[in-house]
Design a protein around this motif. Structure first.
Motif, PDB file in Angstrom:
ATOM      1  N   PRO A 100       3.073   6.844  -4.361  1.00 11.77           N
ATOM      2  CA  PRO A 100       3.838   6.131  -5.172  1.00 11.77           C
ATOM      3  C   PRO A 100       3.327   5.218  -6.359  1.00 11.77           C
ATOM      4  CG  PRO A 100       3.872   5.270  -3.158  1.00 11.77           C
ATOM      5  CD  PRO A 100       3.223   6.763  -3.217  1.00 11.77           C
ATOM      6  N   LEU A 101       2.183   5.030  -6.195  1.00  8.28           N
ATOM      7  CA  LEU A 101       1.227   4.097  -7.256  1.00  8.28           C
ATOM      8  C   LEU A 101       1.055   5.115  -8.381  1.00  8.28           C
ATOM      9  CD1 LEU A 101      -1.106   1.768  -5.442  1.00  8.28           C
ATOM     10  CD2 LEU A 101       1.380   1.471  -5.863  1.00  8.28           C
ATOM     11  N   ALA A 157       5.990   7.397  -8.395  1.00  8.53           N
ATOM     12  CA  ALA A 157       6.720   6.149  -8.701  1.00  8.53           C
ATOM     13  C   ALA A 157       8.163   6.693  -9.254  1.00  8.53           C
ATOM     14  CB  ALA A 157       5.950   5.569  -9.872  1.00  8.53           C
ATOM     15  N   LYS A 164       6.896  -7.171  -2.811  1.00  4.01           N
ATOM     16  CA  LYS A 164       6.954  -5.759  -3.079  1.00  4.01           C
ATOM     17  C   LYS A 164       6.788  -5.507  -4.584  1.00  4.01           C
ATOM     18  CE  LYS A 164       9.510  -4.442   0.775  1.00  4.01           C
ATOM     19  NZ  LYS A 164      10.889  -4.000   1.008  1.00  4.01           N
ATOM     20  N   LYS A 165       6.190  -4.377  -5.003  1.00  2.00           N
ATOM     21  CA  LYS A 165       6.061  -4.172  -6.366  1.00  2.00           C
ATOM     22  C   LYS A 165       7.338  -3.197  -6.844  1.00  2.00           C
ATOM     23  CE  LYS A 165       0.983  -3.585  -7.318  1.00  2.00           C
ATOM     24  NZ  LYS A 165       0.054  -2.693  -7.341  1.00  2.00           N
ATOM     25  N   ILE A 166       7.560  -3.351  -8.215  1.00  2.00           N
ATOM     26  CA  ILE A 166       9.007  -2.552  -8.608  1.00  2.00           C
ATOM     27  C   ILE A 166       8.245  -1.445  -9.335  1.00  2.00           C
ATOM     28  CG2 ILE A 166      10.805  -2.930  -9.926  1.00  2.00           C
ATOM     29  CD1 ILE A 166      10.538  -5.139  -7.955  1.00  2.00           C
ATOM     30  N   MET A 167       8.745  -0.452  -8.818  1.00  2.01           N
ATOM     31  CA  MET A 167       8.315   0.991  -9.328  1.00  2.01           C
ATOM     32  C   MET A 167       8.558   1.364 -10.861  1.00  2.01           C
ATOM     33  SD  MET A 167       6.399   2.199  -6.824  1.00  2.01           S
ATOM     34  CE  MET A 167       5.715   0.968  -6.069  1.00  2.01           C
ATOM     35  N   GLY A 168       7.690   1.886 -11.386  1.00  2.00           N
ATOM     36  CA  GLY A 168       7.912   2.089 -12.848  1.00  2.00           C
ATOM     37  C   GLY A 168       7.449   1.136 -13.799  1.00  2.00           C
ATOM     38  N   GLY A 175       4.287  -1.743 -14.743  1.00  4.37           N
ATOM     39  CA  GLY A 175       2.677  -2.076 -14.797  1.00  4.37           C
ATOM     40  C   GLY A 175       1.960  -0.837 -15.035  1.00  4.37           C
ATOM     41  N   HIS A 176       0.660  -1.051 -15.631  1.00  3.42           N
ATOM     42  CA  HIS A 176      -0.250   0.023 -15.666  1.00  3.42           C
ATOM     43  C   HIS A 176      -1.675  -0.418 -16.060  1.00  3.42           C
ATOM     44  CE1 HIS A 176      -2.000   3.749 -17.601  1.00  3.42           C
ATOM     45  NE2 HIS A 176      -0.733   4.248 -17.244  1.00  3.42           N
ATOM     46  N   ARG A 177      -2.519   0.345 -15.322  1.00  5.87           N
ATOM     47  CA  ARG A 177      -3.935   0.068 -15.431  1.00  5.87           C
ATOM     48  C   ARG A 177      -4.541  -0.202 -16.826  1.00  5.87           C
ATOM     49  NH1 ARG A 177      -8.078   1.046 -11.851  1.00  5.87           N
ATOM     50  NH2 ARG A 177      -6.762  -0.054 -10.177  1.00  5.87           N
ATOM     51  N   LYS A 217      -1.483  -2.617 -20.910  1.00  6.32           N
ATOM     52  CA  LYS A 217      -1.135  -4.070 -20.391  1.00  6.32           C
ATOM     53  C   LYS A 217       0.135  -4.744 -21.278  1.00  6.32           C
ATOM     54  CE  LYS A 217      -3.804  -4.181 -16.880  1.00  6.32           C
ATOM     55  NZ  LYS A 217      -3.087  -3.583 -15.392  1.00  6.32           N
ATOM     56  N   ASN A 222       6.588   1.790 -17.343  1.00 11.25           N
ATOM     57  CA  ASN A 222       5.471   2.849 -17.625  1.00 11.25           C
ATOM     58  C   ASN A 222       5.987   4.242 -17.627  1.00 11.25           C
ATOM     59  OD1 ASN A 222       5.833   4.061 -14.831  1.00 11.25           O
ATOM     60  ND2 ASN A 222       4.668   2.197 -14.096  1.00 11.25           N
ATOM     61  N   VAL A 223       5.415   5.230 -17.768  1.00 11.27           N
ATOM     62  CA  VAL A 223       6.021   6.679 -17.875  1.00 11.27           C
ATOM     63  C   VAL A 223       6.874   7.027 -16.880  1.00 11.27           C
ATOM     64  CG1 VAL A 223       4.032   7.951 -16.638  1.00 11.27           C
ATOM     65  CG2 VAL A 223       5.192   9.037 -18.724  1.00 11.27           C
ATOM     66  N   ASP A 224       6.671   6.507 -15.655  1.00 12.01           N
ATOM     67  CA  ASP A 224       7.816   6.843 -14.651  1.00 12.01           C
ATOM     68  C   ASP A 224       8.906   6.264 -14.946  1.00 12.01           C
ATOM     69  OD1 ASP A 224       5.831   8.920 -13.515  1.00 12.01           O
ATOM     70  OD2 ASP A 224       4.602   7.302 -12.955  1.00 12.01           O
TER      71      ASP A 224
HETATM   72  C1  LIG Z   1       0.291   1.212 -11.932  1.00 14.63           C
HETATM   73  C2  LIG Z   1      -0.412   0.021 -10.950  1.00 14.63           C
HETATM   74  C3  LIG Z   1      -0.993   0.561  -9.675  1.00 14.63           C
HETATM   75  C4  LIG Z   1      -1.560  -0.606 -11.939  1.00 14.63           C
HETATM   76  O1  LIG Z   1      -2.352  -1.290 -10.921  1.00 14.63           O
HETATM   77  P1  LIG Z   1      -3.389  -2.261 -11.621  1.00 14.63           P
HETATM   78  O2  LIG Z   1      -4.180  -2.036 -12.705  1.00 14.63           O
HETATM   79  O3  LIG Z   1      -4.402  -2.099 -10.350  1.00 14.63           O
HETATM   80  O4  LIG Z   1      -2.863  -3.589 -11.379  1.00 14.63           O
HETATM   81  P2  LIG Z   1      -2.506  -4.514 -10.082  1.00 14.63           P
HETATM   82  O5  LIG Z   1      -1.767  -3.725  -9.018  1.00 14.63           O
HETATM   83  O6  LIG Z   1      -3.748  -5.211  -9.845  1.00 14.63           O
HETATM   84  O7  LIG Z   1      -1.398  -5.527 -10.964  1.00 14.63           O
HETATM   85  C5  LIG Z   1      -1.958  -6.945 -11.433  1.00 14.63           C
HETATM   86  C6  LIG Z   1      -0.814  -8.059 -10.944  1.00 14.63           C
HETATM   87  O8  LIG Z   1       0.410  -7.597 -11.644  1.00 14.63           O
HETATM   88  C7  LIG Z   1       1.248  -7.223 -10.511  1.00 14.63           C
HETATM   89  N1  LIG Z   1       1.869  -6.093 -10.523  1.00 14.63           N
HETATM   90  C8  LIG Z   1       1.470  -4.961 -11.205  1.00 14.63           C
HETATM   91  N2  LIG Z   1       2.465  -4.062 -11.296  1.00 14.63           N
HETATM   92  C9  LIG Z   1       3.581  -4.638 -10.577  1.00 14.63           C
HETATM   93  C10 LIG Z   1       4.858  -4.041 -10.147  1.00 14.63           C
HETATM   94  N3  LIG Z   1       5.268  -2.793 -10.655  1.00 14.63           N
HETATM   95  N4  LIG Z   1       5.734  -4.930  -9.901  1.00 14.63           N
HETATM   96  C11 LIG Z   1       5.176  -6.128  -9.589  1.00 14.63           C
HETATM   97  N5  LIG Z   1       4.143  -6.583  -9.809  1.00 14.63           N
HETATM   98  C12 LIG Z   1       3.266  -6.037 -10.061  1.00 14.63           C
HETATM   99  C13 LIG Z   1       0.445  -7.211  -9.216  1.00 14.63           C
HETATM  100  O9  LIG Z   1       0.879  -7.436  -8.007  1.00 14.63           O
HETATM  101  C14 LIG Z   1      -0.806  -8.170  -9.420  1.00 14.63           C
HETATM  102  O10 LIG Z   1      -0.304  -9.166  -9.330  1.00 14.63           O
HETATM  103  P3  LIG Z   1      -1.630 -10.341  -8.864  1.00 14.63           P
HETATM  104  O11 LIG Z   1      -2.545 -10.398  -9.763  1.00 14.63           O
HETATM  105  O12 LIG Z   1      -0.689 -11.698  -8.635  1.00 14.63           O
HETATM  106  O13 LIG Z   1      -1.876  -9.926  -7.557  1.00 14.63           O
HETATM  107  C15 LIG Z   1       0.591  -1.001 -10.792  1.00 14.63           C
HETATM  108  O14 LIG Z   1       1.039  -1.717 -11.739  1.00 14.63           O
HETATM  109  C16 LIG Z   1       2.006  -0.620  -9.690  1.00 14.63           C
HETATM  110  O15 LIG Z   1       1.629  -0.744  -8.784  1.00 14.63           O
HETATM  111  N6  LIG Z   1       2.694  -0.172 -10.268  1.00 14.63           N
HETATM  112  C17 LIG Z   1       3.850   0.248  -9.532  1.00 14.63           C
HETATM  113  C18 LIG Z   1       3.965   1.719  -9.442  1.00 14.63           C
HETATM  114  C19 LIG Z   1       3.940   2.698 -10.612  1.00 14.63           C
HETATM  115  O16 LIG Z   1       5.001   2.458 -11.445  1.00 14.63           O
HETATM  116  N7  LIG Z   1       3.011   3.570 -10.938  1.00 14.63           N
HETATM  117  C20 LIG Z   1       3.226   4.528 -11.850  1.00 14.63           C
HETATM  118  C21 LIG Z   1       1.945   4.280 -12.874  1.00 14.63           C
HETATM  119  S1  LIG Z   1       1.926   5.193 -14.346  1.00 14.63           S
END
Ligand SMILES: CC(C)(COP(=O)(O)OP(=O)(O)OC[C@H]1O[C@@H](n2cnc3c(N)ncnc32)[C@H](O)[C@@H]1OP(=O)(O)O)[C@@H](O)C(=O)NCCC(=O)NCCS
Length: 381
Positions: free
Chosen positions: A208-209, A213, A243-247, A249-251, A254, A299-301
């Motif tokens: 799911p990460l 997602a 909990k994270k909200i799916m869909g 955030g992105h590595r 930003k 994000n894309v998902d």
């Molecule tokens: C994609 C993802 C893994 C990128 O992660 P990353 O670059 O490692 O960034 P982090 O997970 O360290 O996130 C940085 C901060 O934002 C928060 N954050 C990131 N994505 C979040 C989300 N979807 N919901 C809530 N908070 C989120 C983290 O909790 C973290 O907070 P903190 O600094 O207080 O601990 C992450 O954004 C995520 O898990 N998203 C949800 C899953 C998803 O949609 N995946 C598809 C990616 S295309």
């Protein structure tokens, strides 16, 4: 030692396939905003050859791909065996890709177009066989996207839908060193065969990460709709529970995922034409609130969850769609990595304790050591 978490920002190799430099996605130097209207076949050619094709080259590739969009009876028989509830479609796909490498690829010499064609057909077959629906047959005079949609929906899509879904496939085709592509490259770096690399990529995409997602996004929308909870309250509760909200955030991105911006328009259009605006409206409310609360962008998902729902797919199959689109990029990276010939083998920093070995463990009759041996089952026989 300060290590980059999750290899964030670490450049591990050069590539000519795609780039996300400065948060701009380009395929072999071409911005995706310009490629979104190119045909899927053109983008496949571009990613595999790192140059745009001639009209003849696109036609030849299309013909070859479509002609290979069928599965041997033995593969279908085996998919039927595994494509059953309650198996998750991504688990079925994982097994199927591995099966393709043994049941179909008899001489072990399948080439990328054949593999891509079989992947698309196998994914459509998984979706239909799981629902006990009959398999459809390709039309040689249609394009790859139109045929693929026909294979998994059972209906000929309208030209407008083919265009929109083609853009979805193009936008998902590659994304430099994302988790599944990197996984494929690690396996490719050992000079393993194509199907082994692809099987590994599918495993990484499932989570799911990463690709998983999109399924979770739709589950969230469905739960909000079914329970009648206000979207803002739902998000508040999830975030309060850590909990994270799916869909979201992105590595890399930003300040917004460029693909999501284009996909949003497609989701809105498809939702309108299929009476699914309720889901798109929920997405709008959630996205607005997420930005206000967390400054995170979709994000894309995020929007593909609504797009795939509008295409009549069950949410459990959404990630297999991602795999279908991403196979193009996976193959490009596998070839690039195999050609490079370097084994990917990083190092780690050991942070455990150091000890001196003083003889067989059983000779040391201390309670803690005895417990360790029992834990590993070593004293059973
Ligand atoms: C994609 C993802 C893994 C990128 O992660 P990353 O670059 O490692 O960034 P982090 O997970 O360290 O996130 C940085 C901060 O934002 C928060 N954050 C990131 N994505 C979040 C989300 N979807 N919901 C809530 N908070 C989120 C983290 O909790 C973290 O907070 P903190 O600094 O207080 O601990 C992450 O954004 C995520 O898990 N998203 C949800 C899953 C998803 O949609 N995946 C598809 C990616 S295309």
């Amino acid at each position: 030692m300060d290590l980059p978490k999750g290899l964030a920002g670490v450049v591990i190799s050069e590539t000519k396939i795609s780039s996300t430099k400065d948060a701009k996605l380009t395929y072999s130097g071409y911005p995706i905003q310009e490629l979104k209207d190119a045909s899927f076949e053109e983008v496949v050619y571009l990613l595999w050859h790192q140059e745009t094709p001639t009209v003849e080259q696109v036609q030849d590739l299309r013909k070859l791909l479509v002609s290979e969009m069928k599965l041997p009876d033995e593969t279908i028989r085996l998919i039927k065996e595994v494509a059953k509830e309650p198996q998750h479609p991504m688990s079925i796909l994982r097994t199927t890709v591995s099966l393709l490498g043994t049941t179909h690829n008899e001489d072990g010499l399948d080439q990328p177009p054949v593999i891509l064609a079989k992947m698309l057909t196998a994914i459509a077959a998984i979706i239909r066989l799981r629902d006990n629906q009959k398999l459809m047959e390709v039309h040689e005079d249609w394009g790859v996207v139109e045929n693929f949609m026909y294979l998994f929906t059972g209906q000929r899509p309208s030209p407008e839908y083919v265009k929109m879904f083609s853009t979805v496939m193009v936008l998902h085709a590659d994304h430099e060193f994302n988790a599944s592509t990197f996984t494929a490259r690690v396996v490719a770096s050992t000079q393993a065969d194509y199907y082994s690399c692809l099987t590994a990529a599918v495993c990484a995409l499932k989570g799911p990460l990463h690709g998983g997602a999109n399924e979770q996004v739709f589950k969230m929308l469905a739960e909000i709709r079914e329970t009648g909870i206000k979207p803002i309250d739902y998000i508040e509760k999830q975030i309060a529970a850590g909990k994270k909200i799916m869909g979201f955030g992105h590595r890399i991105y930003k300040h917004g995922d460029p693909r999501a911006k284009i996909l949003r328009g497609i989701a809105e259009k498809m939702a309108q034409t299929t009476n699914n605006s309720v889901y798109f409206d929920l997405e709008e409310q959630i996205a607005n609130y997420m930005f206000e609360k967390t400054k995170l962008y979709p994000n894309v998902d995020y929007y593909t969850a609504v797009i795939y729902h509008c295409l009549g797919l069950d949410s459990s199959t959404f990630t297999t769609m991602f795999a279908a689109c991403r196979t193009t990029g996976w193959m490009a990276h596998i070839i690039e990595q195999q050609t490079d010939g370097t084994l990917i083998r990083p190092s780690s920093e050991y942070v455990g304790e150091m000890h001196h070995y003083t003889g067989p463990i059983k000779a040391q009759a201390t309670a803690s050591v005895t417990k360790k041996v029992v834990d590993f089952g070593a004293t059973k026989s």
